[in-house]
Design an enzyme around this catalytic site. Structure first.
Site, PDB file in Angstrom:
ATOM      1  N   TYR A  48       0.794  -1.239   0.000  1.00 34.17           N
ATOM      2  CA  TYR A  48       0.000   0.000   0.000  1.00 34.17           C
ATOM      3  C   TYR A  48       0.821   1.282   0.000  1.00 34.17           C
ATOM      4  CZ  TYR A  48      -4.058  -2.950   1.174  1.00 34.17           C
ATOM      5  OH  TYR A  48      -5.044  -3.884   1.164  1.00 34.17           O
ATOM      6  N   GLU A  55      -1.411  13.625  -8.858  1.00 36.15           N
ATOM      7  CA  GLU A  55      -0.619  14.833  -9.087  1.00 36.15           C
ATOM      8  C   GLU A  55       0.859  14.489  -9.264  1.00 36.15           C
ATOM      9  OE1 GLU A  55      -2.704  14.058  -6.631  1.00 36.15           O
ATOM     10  OE2 GLU A  55      -3.437  15.868  -5.609  1.00 36.15           O
TER      11      GLU A  55
END
Ligand SMILES: [Zn+2]
Length: 138
Positions: A48, A55
């Site tokens: 994870y 962005e």
């Protein structure tokens, strides 16, 4: 390209999101002074902590294409069915990543944080005041 078009570009980028764990698709679009637009979307990982934000992906794409400044505006979109109606804002890491590219060209881009009900327009310097950047290492 208008701000509306920039937001559409971010939404389109989010269609390629790889977010099997969070189901939280994010899109980002960067507009440069020469008219170029570079988009990104979030890319998660089974580990994870390796996830990349939209962005950051967009900035990496732009820099890989040789862009080193001229960042005028950024649009960020999230999923319309998650996170309530509040405009989505770049995370802290992405603010820093955007700041690097912006400072290279001496711009303070508008950041269009898109929500279900409206768009909040902020300057990057408002999202990351007293930013640490390339000039601090001169
Ligand atoms: Zn982020």
């Amino acid at each position: 390209m208008t701000d509306e078009d920039l937001i559409k570009a971010a939404r389109n980028a989010a269609q390629h999101s790889y977010a099997p764990y969070s189901q939280f698709a994010v899109g980002a679009a960067l507009r440069f002074s020469d008219g170029r637009v570079v988009t990104g979307t979030n890319i998660e990982n089974a580990s994870y902590g390796m996830a990349l934000c939209a962005e950051t992906v967009a900035v990496a794409k732009a820099m890989a294409e040789g862009i080193r400044g001229g960042l005028e505006a950024v649009a960020v979109t999230g999923p319309s069915d998650r996170g309530g109606d509040a405009p989505i804002t770049p995370c802290g890491r992405c603010r820093q990543v955007l700041n690097e590219l912006a400072q290279l060209g001496g711009t303070d881009p508008d950041v269009l944080c898109v929500g279900n009900m409206d768009v909040t327009r902020l300057k990057l310097s408002q999202l990351l005041p007293l930013a640490f950047g390339p000039a601090n290492l001169d």
